[in-house]
Design a protein around this motif. Structure first.
Motif, short mmCIF file in Angstrom:
data_model
loop_
_atom_site.label_atom_id
_atom_site.label_comp_id
_atom_site.label_asym_id
_atom_site.label_seq_id
_atom_site.Cartn_x
_atom_site.Cartn_y
_atom_site.Cartn_z
N ALA A 1 0.85 -1.18 0.00
CA ALA A 1 0.00 0.00 0.00
C ALA A 1 0.90 1.24 0.00
CB ALA A 1 -0.91 0.00 1.23
N PRO A 2 0.49 2.31 -0.68
CA PRO A 2 1.32 3.52 -0.71
C PRO A 2 1.67 4.05 0.67
CG PRO A 2 -0.39 3.66 -2.38
CD PRO A 2 -0.70 2.44 -1.55
N ASP A 3 0.77 3.85 1.65
CA ASP A 3 1.04 4.33 3.01
C ASP A 3 1.66 3.26 3.90
OD1 ASP A 3 -1.07 2.63 3.41
OD2 ASP A 3 -2.39 4.09 4.36
N GLY A 4 1.95 2.10 3.31
CA GLY A 4 2.55 1.03 4.08
C GLY A 4 1.59 0.29 4.98
N GLY A 5 0.29 0.52 4.82
CA GLY A 5 -0.71 -0.08 5.69
C GLY A 5 -0.93 -1.57 5.43
N ARG A 6 -1.79 -2.17 6.27
CA ARG A 6 -2.12 -3.58 6.14
C ARG A 6 -2.91 -3.85 4.87
NH1 ARG A 6 -2.00 -6.75 11.03
NH2 ARG A 6 -3.62 -8.05 10.10
N LEU A 7 -2.72 -5.03 4.33
CA LEU A 7 -3.44 -5.47 3.14
C LEU A 7 -4.38 -6.61 3.50
CD1 LEU A 7 -0.47 -5.53 0.59
CD2 LEU A 7 -2.19 -3.74 0.88
N PRO A 8 -5.44 -6.82 2.71
CA PRO A 8 -6.34 -7.95 2.96
C PRO A 8 -5.58 -9.27 2.95
CG PRO A 8 -7.32 -6.43 1.39
CD PRO A 8 -5.91 -5.97 1.60
N GLY A 9 -5.98 -10.17 3.83
CA GLY A 9 -5.29 -11.45 3.96
C GLY A 9 -5.57 -12.39 2.79
N TRP A 10 -4.79 -13.44 2.71
CA TRP A 10 -4.96 -14.44 1.65
C TRP A 10 -4.45 -15.79 2.14
CZ3 TRP A 10 -0.47 -16.64 -0.64
CH2 TRP A 10 0.74 -16.01 -0.30
N GLN A 11 -4.82 -16.84 1.41
CA GLN A 11 -4.42 -18.20 1.72
C GLN A 11 -3.67 -18.79 0.53
OE1 GLN A 11 -4.81 -19.63 4.72
NE2 GLN A 11 -5.74 -17.73 5.46
N PRO A 12 -2.82 -19.80 0.76
CA PRO A 12 -2.10 -20.43 -0.36
C PRO A 12 -3.03 -20.83 -1.50
CG PRO A 12 -1.22 -21.23 1.71
CD PRO A 12 -2.43 -20.40 2.06
N GLY A 13 -2.58 -20.54 -2.71
CA GLY A 13 -3.38 -20.81 -3.91
C GLY A 13 -4.09 -19.59 -4.45
N ALA A 14 -4.10 -18.49 -3.69
CA ALA A 14 -4.82 -17.27 -4.10
C ALA A 14 -4.05 -16.52 -5.19
CB ALA A 14 -5.05 -16.36 -2.90
N HIS A 15 -4.75 -15.66 -5.89
CA HIS A 15 -4.13 -14.85 -6.94
C HIS A 15 -4.64 -13.43 -6.87
CE1 HIS A 15 -7.97 -15.89 -8.90
NE2 HIS A 15 -7.82 -14.74 -9.53
N LEU A 16 -3.94 -12.54 -7.55
CA LEU A 16 -4.37 -11.15 -7.72
C LEU A 16 -4.73 -10.91 -9.17
CD1 LEU A 16 -1.68 -8.98 -5.85
CD2 LEU A 16 -3.96 -9.56 -5.04
N ASP A 17 -5.82 -10.20 -9.42
CA ASP A 17 -6.11 -9.69 -10.75
C ASP A 17 -5.47 -8.31 -10.83
OD1 ASP A 17 -7.58 -11.84 -11.70
OD2 ASP A 17 -9.43 -11.11 -10.83
N VAL A 18 -4.45 -8.18 -11.67
CA VAL A 18 -3.67 -6.95 -11.76
C VAL A 18 -4.06 -6.20 -13.03
CG1 VAL A 18 -1.35 -5.96 -11.88
CG2 VAL A 18 -1.76 -8.06 -10.55
N THR A 19 -4.42 -4.93 -12.89
CA THR A 19 -4.69 -4.08 -14.04
C THR A 19 -3.40 -3.34 -14.39
OG1 THR A 19 -7.01 -3.79 -13.41
CG2 THR A 19 -6.09 -2.20 -14.97
N LEU A 20 -2.87 -3.63 -15.55
CA LEU A 20 -1.61 -3.05 -15.98
C LEU A 20 -1.83 -1.64 -16.53
CD1 LEU A 20 -0.21 -6.25 -17.71
CD2 LEU A 20 0.31 -5.39 -15.43
N PRO A 21 -0.76 -0.85 -16.67
CA PRO A 21 -0.92 0.52 -17.17
C PRO A 21 -1.67 0.63 -18.49
CG PRO A 21 1.27 0.22 -16.26
CD PRO A 21 0.62 -1.13 -16.25
N SER A 22 -1.57 -0.40 -19.35
CA SER A 22 -2.26 -0.36 -20.64
C SER A 22 -3.75 -0.60 -20.51
CB SER A 22 -1.67 -1.43 -21.56
OG SER A 22 -1.96 -2.73 -21.04
N GLY A 23 -4.20 -1.07 -19.34
CA GLY A 23 -5.59 -1.47 -19.16
C GLY A 23 -5.79 -2.97 -19.21
N ARG A 24 -4.78 -3.72 -19.65
CA ARG A 24 -4.89 -5.17 -19.63
C ARG A 24 -5.06 -5.65 -18.19
NH1 ARG A 24 -0.17 -4.63 -23.07
NH2 ARG A 24 -0.58 -5.32 -25.20
#
Length: 367
Positions: free
Chosen positions: A78-101
Motif C-alpha cells: 500500500a502507498p502508506d505502508g498499511g495492512r493489506l487484505p489477507g490471503w491463503q495459499p493458492g490465491a491470486h491477484l487480478d492486476v490491471t496493468l498501465p495499458s488497461g490489460r
C-alpha cells in the motif's frame, strides 16, 4: 420456483376458542390495522440496500527482483505502508496493468506478511502482451490497481499431499509447501523445468529442502529427461491429495495418469486456456456491425473475437474471473463458466472464454 396449491379446507376459518365459526371482531380490527400500518412503516423505514463492495486496491511496486531466466518477482505494498487484505495459499491477484490489460498472477509470498504481496511473472514474447508489459513497465515506484486476493486453487491442507510444479507453476505451490511444513503434514514437492536457470525461487526451495530433507525434489529436462506423469504421481502416498500447476501438456498428462495412481484427489490450476472439450461449431453475430463470425468446434468465441479485435478484454480464459463477460441479445447459451450466477445468466450474461452455443446455433452479442 415450486409453488404449493392451497387445500380447499384452508378457505374455511377454524373455530374460535368458544368453538364458534366465523371471524373474530378483535382479529378483524387487528388485521385491518396491520394492513394499513405495515406498508406505511415500510415506506418510512425502507430496508437498507447493501452498498456495492469496491474491492479495488491501489498498490505500489516497491521491489523488483530477477528470480530466473525471464522471470521477475514484484513486491507490492500500500502507498502508506498499511495492512493489506489477507490471503491463503493458492490465491491470486487480478492486476490491471498501465495499458488497461487485466491479468491474474498467483501470490507467491508469505501470507503472514500482512503489509505486502509478491507475484512472479515469466516473460512470454508473442503471447497476449501482459507478461511483456510487466517486465518492461512495472518498476519500483509504479502504481498498479489490483483486486483483492481471490482463490480458485485453494489448499485444503490434507494430511498427505504431493505438490507438483512446472516452471513458473511454482508460484501458487510454494506457499502451499510452506503451509504444509508449518502444519506438520506429510508432504512432498517436485519442481520440474527445462534447466535449473529457468526455475524461479531456487534459493527458497533450497532453504525449504534444508529444513525438510527428502521432501523437495528438482527435476530438469537437461539433467533427468522430460518427466513422466506416472512417475511423478508415483511419489504420492496412498490416499494423498495432489496439487499441480504448470504448462497445459503437464496438466493433461497428470490428469490422464491420475486414475492409476495411489492418490485420492487431484487439484490443479492452469496458466493457459484449457483445450475445448466436446465443442461444436456455432456462430456469433456482432450487434454493432452486423458481422457474423464462425467459431469452430476446437476454438472459443474469445479466440475468434480477439482475432478480429486484439483489444478484446480477457484475463483467466478459464471461466472464473468474469473479465470477458458480454451480453447476449439473442440465442441460447451453453454456459460452461464457474463465475456467473443464475440471475446473471438469465439476464443474458455470457463468458466468451468458455461458454458456447449449441451446434449450428447463433448468438447475437452486444458488441
Amino acid at each position: 420456483m415450486s409453488r404449493t396449491t392451497p387445500s380447499p379446507l384452508a378457505a374455511v376459518p377454524p373455530p374460535d376458542v368458544n368453538g364458534r365459526h366465523g371471524s373474530d371482531r378483535m382479529m378483524r380490527l387487528l388485521t385491518a390495522f396491520a394492513d394499513v400500518y405495515v406498508p406505511l412503516a415500510g415506506r418510512r423505514h425502507p430496508r437498507p440496500v447493501p452498498a456495492p463492495v469496491d474491492d479495488a486496491l491501489e498498490l505500489l511496486v516497491t521491489r523488483r527482483r530477477q528470480e530466473a531466466d525471464d522471470v521477475v518477482s514484484l513486491r507490492l505494498t500500500a502507498p502508506d505502508g498499511g495492512r493489506l487484505p489477507g490471503w491463503q495459499p493458492g490465491a491470486h491477484l487480478d492486476v490491471t496493468l498501465p495499458s488497461g490489460r487485466r491479468r491474474p498472477y498467483s501470490l507467491c509470498g508469505d501470507p503472514a506478511d500482512v503489509h505486502a504481496y509478491r507475484i512472479a511473472v515469466r516473460r512470454i514474447d508473442g503471447g497476449g502482451g501482459g507478461s511483456v508489459e510487466v517486465h518492461e513497465a512495472l518498476r519500483p515506484g509504479v502504481r498498479v490497481t489490483v483486486r483483492r486476493p481471490r482463490n480458485a486453487f485453494p489448499f485444503a491442507a490434507d494430511a498427505s499431499v504431493l505438490l507438483i510444479a512446472g516452471g513458473i507453476g511454482i508460484t501458487p505451490v510454494l506457499p502451499m509447501a510452506r503451509e504444509a511444513e508449518r502444519r506438520g503434514l506429510d508432504w512432498r514437492l517436485v519442481h520440474c523445468g527445462r534447466t535449473r536457470a529457468s526455475l524461479p525461487f531456487a534459493d527458497e526451495l533450497a532453504e525449504l529442502a534444508a529444513r525438510s530433507p527428502d521432501r523437495v525434489e528438482v527435476l530438469t529436462d537437461e539433467e533427468h529427461g522430460v518427466p513422466d506423469a506416472a512417475g511423478l504421481l508415483s511419489r504420492a502416498p496412498a490416499g494423498s491429495a495432489v496439487y499441480c500447476c504448470g504448462p497445459g501438456p503437464m496438466l493433461d498428462a497428470v490428469r490422464a495418469a491420475f486414475d492409476a495412481s495411489a492418490a485420492r484427489a487431484l487439484h490443479f490450476e492452469r496458466f493457459t486456456a484449457a483445450p475445448v472439450r466436446d465443442g461444436r461449431p456455432f456462430t456469433v453475430r456482432l450487434r454493432g456491425s452486423g458481422e457474423v463470425l464462425d467459431v469452430p468446434a476446437d476454438r472459443t468465441a474469445l479466440q475468434v473475437l480477439r482475432e478480429r479485435d486484439p483489444a478484446t478484454p480477457y484475463s483467466c480464459r478459464q471461466g472464473f474471473c468474469g473479465v470477458c463477460a458480454v451480453r447476449v441479445l439473442a440465442g441460447e447459451v451453453e454456459h460452461r463458466d464457474r463465475k456467473l450466477t443464475d440471475e446473471e445468466r438469465a439476464a443474458g450474461r455470457m463468458l466468451v472464454c468458455v461458454s458456447r452455443a449449441a451446434e449450428g446455433g447463433c448468438l447475437e452479442l452486444d458488441l
